[in-house]
Design an enzyme around this catalytic site. Structure first.
Site, short mmCIF file in Angstrom:
data_model
loop_
_atom_site.label_atom_id
_atom_site.label_comp_id
_atom_site.label_asym_id
_atom_site.label_seq_id
_atom_site.Cartn_x
_atom_site.Cartn_y
_atom_site.Cartn_z
N GLN A 1 3.47 10.06 0.44
CA GLN A 1 4.70 9.28 0.44
C GLN A 1 5.38 9.52 -0.92
O GLN A 1 6.65 9.24 -0.96
CB GLN A 1 4.46 7.79 0.65
N HIS B 1 -2.12 7.76 6.98
CA HIS B 1 -1.49 8.59 5.97
C HIS B 1 -1.98 9.98 5.52
O HIS B 1 -1.21 10.97 5.75
CB HIS B 1 -0.71 7.88 4.85
N HIS C 1 -4.07 1.78 7.76
CA HIS C 1 -2.58 2.42 7.69
C HIS C 1 -2.66 3.38 6.50
O HIS C 1 -1.99 4.49 6.87
CB HIS C 1 -1.63 1.21 7.48
N GLU C 2 -3.17 3.30 5.52
CA GLU C 2 -3.01 4.11 4.41
C GLU C 2 -3.78 5.44 4.66
O GLU C 2 -3.51 6.31 4.35
CB GLU C 2 -3.37 3.48 2.99
N GLY D 1 0.93 -1.18 0.07
CA GLY D 1 0.03 -0.22 0.01
C GLY D 1 0.92 1.13 -0.06
O GLY D 1 2.24 1.20 0.47
N CYS E 1 6.39 0.45 6.74
CA CYS E 1 5.95 1.58 6.08
C CYS E 1 7.03 1.64 5.00
O CYS E 1 8.39 1.76 5.46
CB CYS E 1 5.62 2.56 7.04
N LEU E 2 6.83 2.20 3.97
CA LEU E 2 7.87 2.56 2.93
C LEU E 2 8.56 3.69 3.40
O LEU E 2 9.77 3.91 2.89
CB LEU E 2 7.39 2.71 1.40
CO CO Z 1 3.02 3.71 5.27
#
Ligand code: CO
Length: 162
Positions: free
Chosen positions: A51, A135, A131-132, A46, A89-90
């Protein structure tokens, strides 16, 4: 379509609430495609617009074979047990930790055609969606982490994935 650089924490764009999308035009379609290309490049499940340095309420999540595209998503309902599980997380390379979340979520969002849909998800998929959406509200998973995994635990995790 393009692979974008992933913004790493800490960064203002990551901790700022995003703006709603007014019109789903070509730039939003391009954003969805960039998110996809960037997520695949970095082996994510995701990714959210902040991001890749875009402060708009847009995110995607991999759901099995499908890609869920969320424009202006809102959480309508959460329920179920609050379960603690591992998240990464990226924007936080090599950080994994335990986060408590409910096992069920119902959301409303628009797709790239501008159609409003509702979606229910459970367990891992619910977790990824929440989670997304976090963000998009400028909330990062490290702020919800109850415990960060140790180096040893990480090694074990990577070994299991291989
Ligand atoms: Co993340």
């Amino acid at each position: 379509m393009a692979i974008k650089e992933v913004v790493k924490a800490p960064a203002t764009v990551l901790s700022t609430k995003t703006k709603e999308v007014d019109v789903i035009d070509e730039s939003i379609i391009a954003l969805l495609d960039d998110l996809y290309d960037t997520m695949v490049e970095h082996d994510g499940v995701g990714i959210a617009a902040p991001q890749i340095n875009v402060g708009l309420r847009v995110a995607i999540v991999e759901l099995g074979e499908d890609i869920l595209e969320m424009i202006n998503p809102i959480v309508i309902e959460t329920k179920g047990d609050i379960v603690e599980d591992i998240e990464g997380c990226l924007s936080f390379p090599d950080v994994f930790g335990l986060v408590k979340r409910p096992t069920y979520v119902k959301i409303e969002a628009a797709d790239r055609e501008g159609r409003i849909y509702e979606l229910e998800a459970e367990d891992f998929e619910a977790r990824a969606i929440m989670h997304e959406i976090d963000h998009l509200d400028g909330v990062l998973f490290d702020s919800k982490m109850t415990r960060r995994l140790t180096e040893e635990e990480l090694e074990q995790l990577y070994a299991e994935e291989e």
